[in-house]
Design an enzyme around this catalytic site. Structure first.
Site, PDB file in Angstrom:
ATOM      1  N   HIS A  85      68.889  84.026  43.606  1.00  0.00           N
ATOM      2  CA  HIS A  85      69.317  83.954  42.207  1.00  0.00           C
ATOM      3  C   HIS A  85      68.181  84.304  41.241  1.00  0.00           C
ATOM      4  O   HIS A  85      68.435  84.616  40.085  1.00  0.00           O
ATOM      5  CB  HIS A  85      70.010  82.618  41.878  1.00  0.00           C
ATOM      6  CG  HIS A  85      69.107  81.436  41.699  1.00  0.00           C
ATOM      7  ND1 HIS A  85      68.841  80.531  42.695  1.00  0.00           N
ATOM      8  CD2 HIS A  85      68.427  80.996  40.617  1.00  0.00           C
ATOM      9  CE1 HIS A  85      68.043  79.583  42.240  1.00  0.00           C
ATOM     10  NE2 HIS A  85      67.778  79.839  40.981  1.00  0.00           N
ATOM     11  N   ASP A 221      69.476  81.087  49.929  1.00  0.00           N
ATOM     12  CA  ASP A 221      69.154  81.567  48.579  1.00  0.00           C
ATOM     13  C   ASP A 221      67.742  82.172  48.522  1.00  0.00           C
ATOM     14  O   ASP A 221      66.829  81.583  47.958  1.00  0.00           O
ATOM     15  CB  ASP A 221      69.285  80.395  47.590  1.00  0.00           C
ATOM     16  CG  ASP A 221      69.292  80.864  46.146  1.00  0.00           C
ATOM     17  OD1 ASP A 221      68.969  82.040  45.883  1.00  0.00           O
ATOM     18  OD2 ASP A 221      69.614  80.037  45.261  1.00  0.00           O
ATOM     19  N   SER A 652      62.660  77.116  40.949  1.00  0.00           N
ATOM     20  CA  SER A 652      63.398  77.977  41.859  1.00  0.00           C
ATOM     21  C   SER A 652      62.452  79.002  42.444  1.00  0.00           C
ATOM     22  O   SER A 652      61.679  79.625  41.722  1.00  0.00           O
ATOM     23  CB  SER A 652      64.522  78.693  41.129  1.00  0.00           C
ATOM     24  OG  SER A 652      65.650  77.888  41.112  1.00  0.00           O
TER      25      SER A 652
HETATM   26  N1  ARG Z   1      71.494  75.273  40.259  1.00  0.00           N
HETATM   27  C1  ARG Z   1      70.455  76.229  40.575  1.00  0.00           C
HETATM   28  C2  ARG Z   1      69.628  76.495  39.320  1.00  0.00           C
HETATM   29  O1  ARG Z   1      69.660  75.748  38.412  1.00  0.00           O
HETATM   30  C3  ARG Z   1      71.002  77.476  41.162  1.00  0.00           C
HETATM   31  C4  ARG Z   1      71.729  78.379  40.226  1.00  0.00           C
HETATM   32  C5  ARG Z   1      72.199  79.655  40.844  1.00  0.00           C
HETATM   33  N2  ARG Z   1      73.341  79.477  41.694  1.00  0.00           N
HETATM   34  C6  ARG Z   1      74.641  79.421  41.228  1.00  0.00           C
HETATM   35  N3  ARG Z   1      75.606  79.212  42.081  1.00  0.00           N
HETATM   36  N4  ARG Z   1      74.954  79.579  39.968  1.00  0.00           N
HETATM   37  O2  ARG Z   1      69.186  77.536  38.940  1.00  0.00           O
HETATM   38  N1  GLU Z   2      67.974  76.402  40.423  1.00  0.00           N
HETATM   39  C1  GLU Z   2      66.935  75.974  39.555  1.00  0.00           C
HETATM   40  C2  GLU Z   2      66.070  77.121  39.025  1.00  0.00           C
HETATM   41  O1  GLU Z   2      66.491  78.207  38.855  1.00  0.00           O
HETATM   42  C3  GLU Z   2      66.093  74.991  40.265  1.00  0.00           C
HETATM   43  C4  GLU Z   2      66.887  73.805  40.433  1.00  0.00           C
HETATM   44  C5  GLU Z   2      66.503  72.741  39.473  1.00  0.00           C
HETATM   45  O2  GLU Z   2      66.806  72.814  38.277  1.00  0.00           O
HETATM   46  O3  GLU Z   2      65.879  71.828  40.014  1.00  0.00           O
HETATM   47  O4  GLU Z   2      64.952  76.941  38.639  1.00  0.00           O
END
Ligand code: ARG
Ligand code: GLU
Length: 721
Positions: A85, A221, A652
């Protein structure tokens, strides 16, 4: 006897409290603040192996990836590992109908096949210095805020020009502890970063929004890039002559995996946390601001989802937007849940009570900090209605895209009024290009429906004085019917597709500007902005300035009052180390989550042809044959694991390292029940989620058969063969 029992009880409860897993620590201070504890928790290396400016250390393998994620160097040829991502924009940009890298993945089998990415960069941190004294030189607490800031700015300029650095390096000064400390960073930014590999989205984003922020997780990921440098290994703009970067340090990859209780640390660039707020600010998040933002996004997501389900083209166009809106939407819900469940407000009030007690007991503290809690509470109460209005305005304004388009046209009108035809002529093509890009992922029917639904919330849920008079009038003319009003705006406005826009922007500058000024979407946009500025923004900003000043003082106060506690600064997108043990967790009564997931779980979630849970045939075949190579254990392939590392957005792509500093995982998410760790870390339910590095290697080796990449990495194991 009683005394002994009491002592025993105290020491037991002290140890049961366990280790301080909370905290995003400064790498240059680990030795003085954390090393002892890290070793007690299981770390086998020294703080100087993590951060050392004299010789290569782990920090030299970590980069800020594009300023929004983290990545790490995993080979002597500058190979970078980050999340899928995080690299998604680049993967998308290189994709077409013929080469659909989003759907099918992408792999370079030699460096000649790697793809360049204009605009992408990777930044190393060379050195971190404490410059607090110099930056705050002459700053006294009695100085008015404005003068304080201009003195600080002046001091920073002086510090910057005195700092020693090479010509190819940069200087960054950032404030910490809400403005009580300042650190200077010498950085090196590489700008030739090429795409090396990415799994299909069905692996890299397996489970999509349904699984996002959730455990157990089964997502691979990750994506891979490579840093290129000039012939002297220095940063350089893209050139075909550039060569793979030779790092000062690359991470070794552990084949051993993790066990429950193992020490782990996550090294990266966390974005933003607010761990030192007053209880009334936490209460406001739970009761007012999160619910408001969630309500608006719930409506918006319903609308978009409805269209995506019935229209294939819209599904593609809106995929990224939907994921983006839903990511924070889901996180806020977890945040409310966690803050409520852990009694965060009550606990913060307890902390404030003991703060107050200590302050009252010491005259010098009393002098400095008396009344600060009450002042904070007053200020947070005062800001509440304005903060709510801001959340409403900004959430709604950003979801109705035609308003954003009109805002782009404003730059054209302004260019004309400031610089006449010359201004117009230089800005016009930029506006056409920018809007042209946005139209690619846009459908006017979706937007019209969003307009109808969200403008109703804009009117119904807000104080009347915050609502645009222009819109109220429009609504009145259309029988107070939102659908009708939306239809009228879209019918009369010219700016929801490229042909209309081009027609509108043809002709002499003056006529075009007049026509723009007559566009109802443009008029509405201006009036919404003006109404917000007049009724909300001014008040909001002045109370916010007061809060910032109080929080700065309160931060210092907490450090002066709780002298036995070690403090870490809130995240601010600078390099941090966080550490904790691999641990299961119990989100609610009767449910306990294990720390590790396996490919069996991937297969259990598999739904053929599904938008979120489909899988590539080849992966299924590998699973059926149990063909995991050296990446599986006892006939099973590990996929993800969790630990109690304190992470946030921006972490991330951060490496998860074991006790020896070897790479065991790739951070990409947190568990839903623990997303409140941005405001209140609680070791009972806060866990970060990592891809097991053995799953990454399984995909590269067995699925992609990119043996070239496996060959350049270094693998280590402490297990006896
Ligand atoms: N929750 C993670 C973050 O905050 C992953 C986001 C990307 N994945 C998704 N299914 N939208 O960035
Ligand atoms: N998915 C998050 C990011 O893009 C990391 C997850 C979180 O917020 O801890 O940084």
């Amino acid at each position: 006897m009683k005394k002994y029992l009491l002592l025993l009880f105290i020491s037991i409860s002290f140890f049961c409290k366990g280790f301080a897993e909370e905290g995003m620590w400064l790498p240059q201070l680990l030795q003085s603040l954390n090393e002892k504890e890290m070793k007690r928790m299981g770390m086998k290396i020294n703080a100087s192996d993590i951060y050392n400016i004299g010789k290569g250390s782990l920090k030299d393998a970590i980069v800020s990836f594009g300023g929004f994620c983290t990545a790490e160097v995993i080979s002597d040829k500058g190979l970078l590992l980050t999340n899928h991502h995080c690299g998604f924009d680049q993967i998308q940009n290189h994709s077409s109908i013929q080469n659909n890298y989003i759907r099918d993945g992408f792999w370079a089998y030699n460096t000649g096949q790697e793809l360049k990415n204009p605009g992408l960069f990777a930044t190393f941190i060379i050195r971190i210095d404490d410059v607090t004294k110099a930056v705050l030189n002459g700053v006294s607490s009695s100085l008015p805020e404005k003068e304080r800031q201009s003195l600080i700015d002046k001091n920073m300029t002086a510090v910057r020009s005195a700092a020693k650095k090479e010509a190819y390096q940069d200087i960054l000064i950032r404030s910490f502890f809400e403005g009580n400390k300042y650190f200077l960073f010498i950085t090196e930014t590489y700008r030739d970063i090429r795409l090396v590999g990415a799994p299909p989205s069905s692996v890299g984003n397996f489970g999509k929004d349904t699984d996002n922020w959730m455990w157990p997780r089964h997502t691979g990921d990750f994506s891979m890039f490579r840093i290129y440098a000039d012939k002297n290994n220095k940063p350089a703009a893209y050139s075909a002559d550039n060569v793979p970067y030779k790092p000062k340090r690359a991470l070794n990859i552990s084949l051993d995996g993790v066990k429950e209780g193992d020490f782990t640390m996550v090294f990266g660039f966390p974005g933003r946390t607010m761990e030192y707020l007053h209880s009334s600010a936490i209460a406001q998040t739970v009761n007012v601001s999160d619910p408001a933002k969630i309500a608006i996004r719930t409506k918006a997501l319903q609308v978009i989802d409805g269209f995506m389900r019935s229209n294939e083209e819209i599904k593609i166009q809106y995929a990224a937007k939907y994921a983006n809106i839903s990511n924070a939407w889901k996180k806020w819900q977890g945040e409310i849940l966690g803050l409520t469940k852990t009694n965060a407000v009550a606990k913060r009030k307890e902390l404030e009570a003991s703060f107050e007690k200590i302050v009252l007991s010491k005259p010098e503290l009393n002098m400095a900090y008396m009344g600060i809690l009450q002042n904070l509470e007053k200020a947070y109460n005062a800001i509440e209605p304005y903060a709510y209005a801001r959340d409403y305005y900004s959430e709604i304004f950003s979801k109705i895209e035609i308003l954003g388009f009109a805002n782009q046209l404003k730059s054209l009108v302004n260019a004309y009024s400031n610089n006449g035809e010359t201004g117009y002529n230089t800005t016009q093509p930029k506006v056409i290009e920018r809007l042209g890009e946005l139209y690619g992922e846009y459908n006017a029917d979706v937007d019209k429906k969003l307009f109808e639904v969200l403008m109703e919330m804009y009117v119904a849920d807000q104080k009347d004085e915050y609502v645009s008079p222009y819109f109220k009038n429009l609504l009145k003319q259309n029988d107070h019917n939102y659908a009708k009003t939306a239809a009228v705006v879209f019918e009369r406005s010219k700016i929801y597709n490229k042909e209309n826009l081009l027609a509108l922007l043809t002709g002499n500058a003056k006529d075009v500007v007049d026509a723009i000024k007559n566009d109802p979407a443009y008029q509405l946009t201006l009036d919404m902005q003006q109404t917000f500025n007049n009724t909300v923004a001014e008040k909001l900003n002045s109370i916010q300035a007061e809060i910032n000043q109080l929080q700065r003082k309160y931060m210092q106060a907490q450090m002066d009052v709780f002298t036995k506690k070690s403090f870490y600064p809130d995240a601010n997108s600078t390099l941090r180390v966080t550490y904790g043990n691999v641990k299961p967790y119990q989100p609610r009564d009767g449910v306990k989550y294990e720390f590790q997931s396996y490919m069996d779980g991937v297969m259990q979630k598999y739904v053929p042809g599904d938008y979120e849970f489909d899988l590539p045939k080849k992966l299924i075949n590998l699973y059926n044959k149990k063909d995991f190579g050296r990446w599986g254990v006892n006939g099973r392939q590990p996929v993800c694991f969790i630990a109690a590392n304190h992470t946030t957005g921006g972490n991330s792509g951060s490496p998860a390292l074991d006790a020896y500093g070897n790479l065991v995982g790739l951070n990409f998410d947190r568990v839903w029940e623990g997303t409140m760790s941005d405001i209140n870390y609680d070791p009972s339910i806060c866990r970060n989620i990592m891809v097991d590095i053995r799953y990454v290697m399984f995909i590269v080796d067995k699925y992609a058969e990119a043996k070239n990449l496996i060959a350049e990495m270094k693998f280590v194991s402490r297990k006896k063969k």
